[in-house]
Design a protein around this motif. Sequence first.
Motif, PDB file in Angstrom:
ATOM      1  N   ALA A  69       0.816   4.442  -3.254  1.00 13.58           N
ATOM      2  CA  ALA A  69       1.123   5.784  -2.634  1.00 13.58           C
ATOM      3  C   ALA A  69       1.892   6.399  -3.640  1.00 13.58           C
ATOM      4  O   ALA A  69       1.850   7.343  -3.753  1.00 13.58           O
ATOM      5  CB  ALA A  69       0.275   6.146  -1.387  1.00 13.58           C
ATOM      6  N   SER A  70       3.247   5.968  -3.006  1.00 17.40           N
ATOM      7  CA  SER A  70       4.507   6.499  -3.160  1.00 17.40           C
ATOM      8  C   SER A  70       4.741   7.133  -4.565  1.00 17.40           C
ATOM      9  O   SER A  70       5.426   7.241  -5.706  1.00 17.40           O
ATOM     10  CB  SER A  70       5.518   6.010  -2.698  1.00 17.40           C
TER      11      SER A  70
ATOM     12  N   GLU B 161       0.986  -1.244  -0.302  1.00 17.09           N
ATOM     13  CA  GLU B 161      -0.115   0.000  -0.010  1.00 17.09           C
ATOM     14  C   GLU B 161       0.949   1.168  -0.155  1.00 17.09           C
ATOM     15  O   GLU B 161       0.405   2.485  -0.617  1.00 17.09           O
ATOM     16  CB  GLU B 161      -0.726  -0.443   1.371  1.00 17.09           C
ATOM     17  N   GLN B 162       1.755   1.383   0.770  1.00 16.00           N
ATOM     18  CA  GLN B 162       2.780   2.342   0.399  1.00 16.00           C
ATOM     19  C   GLN B 162       3.524   2.852  -0.853  1.00 16.00           C
ATOM     20  O   GLN B 162       3.598   3.414  -0.983  1.00 16.00           O
ATOM     21  CB  GLN B 162       3.721   2.011   2.198  1.00 16.00           C
TER      22      GLN B 162
ATOM     23  N   ASN C  71       4.042   1.921 -10.192  1.00 19.19           N
ATOM     24  CA  ASN C  71       2.720   1.381  -9.463  1.00 19.19           C
ATOM     25  C   ASN C  71       1.362   0.175  -9.826  1.00 19.19           C
ATOM     26  O   ASN C  71       0.413  -0.239  -8.846  1.00 19.19           O
ATOM     27  CB  ASN C  71       1.945   2.557  -9.680  1.00 19.19           C
TER      28      ASN C  71
END
Length: 125
Positions: free
Chosen positions: A101-102, A97-98, A110
């Motif tokens: 997001a990044s 999840e991190q 992604n």
Amino acid sequence: FGPGGSTFSKPLFRPILTMLDLHGREDQEVKKIDEYMTWALDKKNFEQKLAHLEMAWASLSASPKALLGEICFNLAKRQECIENRRRLLKKAISLMEQSIASTASLPYSNMYAKKKLDVMTNFQE
């Protein structure tokens, strides 16, 4: 390289070798499994040393957090201990999840993290 030298991506050497070992022996016993478990569950060793590489590395391939998440997921699948499996799976999902997001501005990295997260959440159910 050499005494006093440094390599920008050296902190990723161990995670990459770990992932290759786990994937290469997917249906076999891994001799260093206890070492990998200890390393993976140690936040200081595992995540903090790689934070500065997240975007630079993700520009070229999967992000370091995605790589670390995949290692945790591979270790979780091998665990007989329910508590260790749960901890590793939770950590794998959090890292993925991190990564998502990044890496919002990096399509390949992604997309990779999103696909891996789907696999992990399906495994969790």
